[in-house]
Design a protein around this motif. Structure first.
Motif, PDB file in Angstrom:
ATOM      1  N   GLY A  31       0.986  -1.293  -0.229  1.00 27.41           N
ATOM      2  CA  GLY A  31      -0.214   0.195  -0.220  1.00 27.41           C
ATOM      3  C   GLY A  31       0.799   1.291  -0.328  1.00 27.41           C
ATOM      4  N   PHE A  32       1.856   0.945   0.246  1.00 30.93           N
ATOM      5  CA  PHE A  32       3.346   2.652   0.827  1.00 30.93           C
ATOM      6  C   PHE A  32       3.750   2.271  -1.351  1.00 30.93           C
ATOM      7  CE2 PHE A  32       2.872   0.849   4.453  1.00 30.93           C
ATOM      8  CZ  PHE A  32       3.229   2.102   5.364  1.00 30.93           C
ATOM      9  N   GLY A 117       1.401  11.233  -1.197  1.00 30.85           N
ATOM     10  CA  GLY A 117       2.143  10.024  -0.100  1.00 30.85           C
ATOM     11  C   GLY A 117       1.527   8.593  -0.268  1.00 30.85           C
ATOM     12  N   ARG A 118       2.554   7.834  -1.494  1.00 30.16           N
ATOM     13  CA  ARG A 118       3.396   7.979  -1.153  1.00 30.16           C
ATOM     14  C   ARG A 118       4.423   7.518  -2.224  1.00 30.16           C
ATOM     15  NH1 ARG A 118      -1.572   4.407  -5.015  1.00 30.16           N
ATOM     16  NH2 ARG A 118      -0.603   2.007  -4.885  1.00 30.16           N
ATOM     17  N   ILE A 119       5.125   6.465  -2.082  1.00 26.56           N
ATOM     18  CA  ILE A 119       6.503   6.182  -2.104  1.00 26.56           C
ATOM     19  C   ILE A 119       6.541   6.060  -4.503  1.00 26.56           C
ATOM     20  CG2 ILE A 119       8.393   4.230  -2.285  1.00 26.56           C
ATOM     21  CD1 ILE A 119       8.195   3.828   0.253  1.00 26.56           C
ATOM     22  N   ALA A 120       7.149   6.803  -5.133  1.00 31.38           N
ATOM     23  CA  ALA A 120       7.336   6.751  -5.985  1.00 31.38           C
ATOM     24  C   ALA A 120       8.679   6.558  -6.113  1.00 31.38           C
ATOM     25  CB  ALA A 120       7.719   8.173  -7.108  1.00 31.38           C
ATOM     26  N   SER A 121       9.922   6.675  -5.821  1.00 29.37           N
ATOM     27  CA  SER A 121      10.802   5.996  -5.959  1.00 29.37           C
ATOM     28  C   SER A 121      11.756   5.912  -4.690  1.00 29.37           C
ATOM     29  CB  SER A 121      11.337   6.947  -7.284  1.00 29.37           C
ATOM     30  OG  SER A 121      12.504   7.600  -6.613  1.00 29.37           O
ATOM     31  N   VAL A 122      12.846   4.987  -5.289  1.00 31.80           N
ATOM     32  CA  VAL A 122      14.064   4.550  -3.771  1.00 31.80           C
ATOM     33  C   VAL A 122      15.377   3.737  -4.569  1.00 31.80           C
ATOM     34  CG1 VAL A 122      14.650   2.777  -2.297  1.00 31.80           C
ATOM     35  CG2 VAL A 122      11.728   3.338  -2.348  1.00 31.80           C
ATOM     36  N   ARG A 123      16.045   4.593  -3.785  1.00 32.51           N
ATOM     37  CA  ARG A 123      17.152   4.372  -4.314  1.00 32.51           C
ATOM     38  C   ARG A 123      18.379   3.751  -3.636  1.00 32.51           C
ATOM     39  NH1 ARG A 123      17.324   9.980  -6.122  1.00 32.51           N
ATOM     40  NH2 ARG A 123      19.359  10.095  -4.900  1.00 32.51           N
ATOM     41  N   GLU A 124      18.970   2.641  -3.081  1.00 25.88           N
ATOM     42  CA  GLU A 124      19.473   1.529  -1.785  1.00 25.88           C
ATOM     43  C   GLU A 124      20.739   1.978  -2.424  1.00 25.88           C
ATOM     44  OE1 GLU A 124      19.048  -1.630   0.707  1.00 25.88           O
ATOM     45  OE2 GLU A 124      17.725  -2.010  -1.163  1.00 25.88           O
ATOM     46  N   TYR A 125      21.829   2.041  -1.461  1.00 22.11           N
ATOM     47  CA  TYR A 125      23.307   1.906  -0.815  1.00 22.11           C
ATOM     48  C   TYR A 125      22.899   0.599  -0.278  1.00 22.11           C
ATOM     49  CZ  TYR A 125      22.281   5.919  -4.532  1.00 22.11           C
ATOM     50  OH  TYR A 125      21.365   6.450  -5.000  1.00 22.11           O
TER      51      TYR A 125
END
Length: 137
Positions: A31-32, A117-125
């Protein structure tokens, strides 16, 4: 909406996401995300690259990583958030016993972009050499 309000709202979304992750509620995590959220993991691991949408992120990316760890041994420790506007930096530690027998002790950072109100993108390191050596050996 002003910058300060946008920052607070974005941080609240990422905080709620991290709280849900720490509880291990993988179904609630869907849902996020927006339908076209991207999650990009830097490096040259088998799970590195860009995953699009909750089905790929939670149905392929996460299970591929988790399958290499002993599920009962997994622990997450949330360190905190730093935010500016719609971008939020989250910091956490992941610990587990790898199925290879090694101890996985990873410090992670991710830049979340939150829209409407929602996560559109994530860049993880993270330390991909540690992951490659311990998890993907």
């Amino acid at each position: 909406m002003n910058q300060q309000h946008t920052t607070a709202a974005s941080k609240a979304v990422v905080q709620a996401y991290m709280d849900t992750l720490m509880k291990g509620d993988m179904d609630a995590l869907r849902g996020f995300f927006t339908p076209d959220t991207t999650w990009t993991l830097a490096g040259d691991l088998p799970v590195s690259g860009t995953w699009t949408g909750p089905d790929e992120i939670l149905g392929e990316f996460v299970p591929t990583m988790v399958a290499r760890l002993v599920p009962e041994s997994m622990e997450f420790e949330f360190e905190g958030l730093i935010g500016e506007g719609e971008r939020v930096l989250a910091e956490w530690n992941s610990r587990a016993l790898a199925r290879t027998g090694g101890r996985y002790n990873q410090h992670c950072l991710a830049v979340f972009t939150v829209r409407e109100g929602r996560i559109a993108s994530v860049r993880e390191y993270m330390d991909t050499l540690h992951a490659k050596t311990v998890v993907f050996a």
